[in-house]
Enzyme design. Sequence first.
Site, short mmCIF file in Angstrom:
data_model
loop_
_atom_site.label_atom_id
_atom_site.label_comp_id
_atom_site.label_asym_id
_atom_site.label_seq_id
_atom_site.Cartn_x
_atom_site.Cartn_y
_atom_site.Cartn_z
N LYS A 13 0.79 -1.17 -0.03
CA LYS A 13 0.01 0.06 -0.13
C LYS A 13 0.85 1.31 0.24
O LYS A 13 0.54 2.24 -0.70
CB LYS A 13 -0.99 0.11 1.12
CG LYS A 13 -1.96 -1.13 1.36
CD LYS A 13 -2.66 -0.94 2.63
CE LYS A 13 -1.99 -0.93 3.93
NZ LYS A 13 -1.23 -2.23 4.21
N ARG A 88 -9.47 1.46 8.22
CA ARG A 88 -9.05 0.03 8.57
C ARG A 88 -10.11 -0.91 9.46
O ARG A 88 -9.65 -2.07 9.89
CB ARG A 88 -7.72 0.22 9.49
CG ARG A 88 -6.68 -0.59 9.04
CD ARG A 88 -5.51 -0.45 10.28
NE ARG A 88 -4.29 -1.01 9.75
CZ ARG A 88 -3.45 -0.70 9.25
NH1 ARG A 88 -3.25 0.55 8.74
NH2 ARG A 88 -2.25 -1.39 9.34
N ARG A 127 12.08 -5.64 4.43
CA ARG A 127 11.57 -4.33 4.47
C ARG A 127 12.58 -3.30 5.19
O ARG A 127 13.04 -3.55 6.29
CB ARG A 127 10.32 -4.02 4.91
CG ARG A 127 9.81 -2.42 4.94
CD ARG A 127 8.48 -2.26 4.98
NE ARG A 127 7.80 -2.67 6.29
CZ ARG A 127 6.75 -2.52 6.30
NH1 ARG A 127 5.72 -2.06 5.50
NH2 ARG A 127 5.97 -3.13 7.38
N ARG A 160 11.40 -1.93 10.99
CA ARG A 160 10.17 -1.34 11.97
C ARG A 160 10.09 -2.34 13.10
O ARG A 160 9.97 -3.43 12.81
CB ARG A 160 8.73 -1.30 10.98
CG ARG A 160 8.81 0.00 10.54
CD ARG A 160 7.56 0.19 9.46
NE ARG A 160 6.36 -0.42 10.00
CZ ARG A 160 5.43 -0.63 9.30
NH1 ARG A 160 5.20 0.14 8.04
NH2 ARG A 160 4.04 -1.08 9.54
N ARG A 171 -0.64 -9.24 12.97
CA ARG A 171 -1.26 -8.05 12.09
C ARG A 171 -2.22 -8.62 11.05
O ARG A 171 -3.09 -8.20 10.73
CB ARG A 171 -0.10 -7.24 11.56
CG ARG A 171 0.58 -6.27 12.65
CD ARG A 171 2.12 -5.64 12.21
NE ARG A 171 1.91 -4.96 11.12
CZ ARG A 171 2.78 -4.80 10.16
NH1 ARG A 171 4.20 -5.32 10.57
NH2 ARG A 171 3.03 -4.18 9.35
P1 AP5 Z 1 4.65 -1.51 1.75
O1 AP5 Z 1 4.67 -0.83 0.63
O2 AP5 Z 1 5.78 -1.23 2.97
O3 AP5 Z 1 3.56 -2.29 2.30
P2 AP5 Z 1 2.33 -1.76 3.16
O4 AP5 Z 1 0.89 -2.16 2.60
O5 AP5 Z 1 2.49 -0.45 3.31
O6 AP5 Z 1 2.70 -2.65 4.58
P3 AP5 Z 1 2.41 -1.79 5.99
O7 AP5 Z 1 3.29 -2.86 6.95
O8 AP5 Z 1 2.87 -0.42 6.08
O9 AP5 Z 1 1.11 -1.79 6.26
P4 AP5 Z 1 0.39 -2.14 7.43
O10 AP5 Z 1 -0.93 -1.81 6.92
O11 AP5 Z 1 0.68 -3.02 8.48
O12 AP5 Z 1 1.09 -0.83 8.40
P5 AP5 Z 1 0.93 0.62 8.74
O13 AP5 Z 1 1.98 1.35 8.91
O14 AP5 Z 1 -0.44 1.14 7.89
O15 AP5 Z 1 5.43 -3.01 1.08
C1 AP5 Z 1 5.97 -3.98 1.93
C2 AP5 Z 1 7.55 -4.63 1.56
O16 AP5 Z 1 7.26 -5.23 0.39
C3 AP5 Z 1 8.34 -3.36 1.34
O17 AP5 Z 1 9.91 -4.04 1.81
C4 AP5 Z 1 8.48 -3.20 -0.17
O18 AP5 Z 1 9.48 -2.77 -0.72
C5 AP5 Z 1 8.03 -4.62 -0.46
N1 AP5 Z 1 7.06 -4.53 -1.76
C6 AP5 Z 1 5.96 -3.64 -1.99
N2 AP5 Z 1 5.56 -4.08 -3.22
C7 AP5 Z 1 6.22 -5.22 -3.65
C8 AP5 Z 1 6.09 -6.10 -4.93
N3 AP5 Z 1 5.19 -5.71 -5.66
N4 AP5 Z 1 7.01 -7.08 -5.15
C9 AP5 Z 1 7.93 -7.25 -4.17
N5 AP5 Z 1 8.16 -6.63 -3.24
C10 AP5 Z 1 7.37 -5.48 -2.91
O19 AP5 Z 1 0.23 0.33 10.40
C11 AP5 Z 1 1.11 0.16 11.11
C12 AP5 Z 1 0.31 -0.04 12.49
O20 AP5 Z 1 -0.07 1.24 12.84
C13 AP5 Z 1 -0.95 -1.01 12.51
O21 AP5 Z 1 -0.58 -2.21 12.87
C14 AP5 Z 1 -1.64 -0.14 13.73
O22 AP5 Z 1 -1.36 -0.72 14.92
C15 AP5 Z 1 -1.41 1.27 13.46
N6 AP5 Z 1 -2.56 1.90 12.52
C16 AP5 Z 1 -2.20 2.40 11.43
N7 AP5 Z 1 -3.21 2.94 10.78
C17 AP5 Z 1 -4.31 2.72 11.84
C18 AP5 Z 1 -5.66 2.88 11.60
N8 AP5 Z 1 -6.46 3.38 10.69
N9 AP5 Z 1 -6.44 2.18 12.66
C19 AP5 Z 1 -6.04 1.70 13.67
N10 AP5 Z 1 -4.69 1.37 13.93
C20 AP5 Z 1 -3.90 1.70 12.79
MG MG Z 2 2.89 1.14 4.89
#
Ligand code: AP5
Ligand code: MG
Length: 214
Positions: A13, A88, A127, A160, A171
């Site tokens: 994402k 989410r 990552r 992270r 997660r």
């Molecule tokens: P990346 O682009 O980083 O993936 P992502 O979908 O952004 O993954 P996240 O871990 O950031 O998602 P998340 O939803 O768990 O975390 P968030 O920060 O939102 O890609 C992942 C890896 O794969 C990278 O190394 C990339 O280079 C590689 N990659 C990407 N595309 C690829 C491809 N096509 N081929 C190969 N490799 C590829 O949330 C973190 C925490 O914050 C949550 O757990 C929660 O506690 C809290 N939080 C955040 N938002 C909320 C909310 N709205 N409500 C409640 N809690 C929340």
């Molecule tokens: Mg992300």
Amino acid sequence: MKIVMLGAPGAGKGTQAKKIADKYGIPHISTGDIFRANIKAGTELGMKAKAFMDQGQLVPDEITIGMLMDRIGEPDCEKGYVLDGFPRTIPQAESLTEALGARGEKIDYAINVDVPDENIINRMSGRRACLSCGSTYHIVYAPVRKEGICDRCGAQLVLRDDDKPETVKKRLEVYHDQTKPLIDYYGKAGALCTVDGTQSMEDVFQSIVNILGA
Ligand code: AP5
Ligand code: MG
């Protein structure tokens, strides 16, 4: 153009949201990045959020919804935005729909980046993240030019805290339970588009551009 990114943790994402923001000139708003910036700065919000994030749990809606609403009220959001990691939960989606509806607006596209759970753990362990500008890299799939340094802003890259395999599993569970129902929610709203997230990053982006228009 108002866009929501859907997909499991690690689906890509953030990677795609950054590319969309660059191409279409709209801000990339990641609730996860906002929480991590607050943790880094040692704010009260950051302390609260960290306790949940480190367990792989969601930060409570009471904290998250107000924070996001404030952010999308800022002047740079007038022409649209790409939301990454919000909504989410169903209550988050309903709050967003309601707030936009009050202004006669809506989410135009909910892009679901579809990646099976089997691929996720592998992606997360490789990552590397920049806490300054929110860029994301991968030791194999998206390497940096100079080890440990962000290509985009020059800051130090980190692993992270929530990317440990046991936290990633939690997660994923939380995703299936609380976030996946949003696919149906945006399907019913007529905004859902699904792309195959197992393709290369460039091909995923091309699929998205085909939907949004060049
Ligand atoms: P990346 O682009 O980083 O993936 P992502 O979908 O952004 O993954 P996240 O871990 O950031 O998602 P998340 O939803 O768990 O975390 P968030 O920060 O939102 O890609 C992942 C890896 O794969 C990278 O190394 C990339 O280079 C590689 N990659 C990407 N595309 C690829 C491809 N096509 N081929 C190969 N490799 C590829 O949330 C973190 C925490 O914050 C949550 O757990 C929660 O506690 C809290 N939080 C955040 N938002 C909320 C909310 N709205 N409500 C409640 N809690 C929340
Ligand atoms: Mg992300």
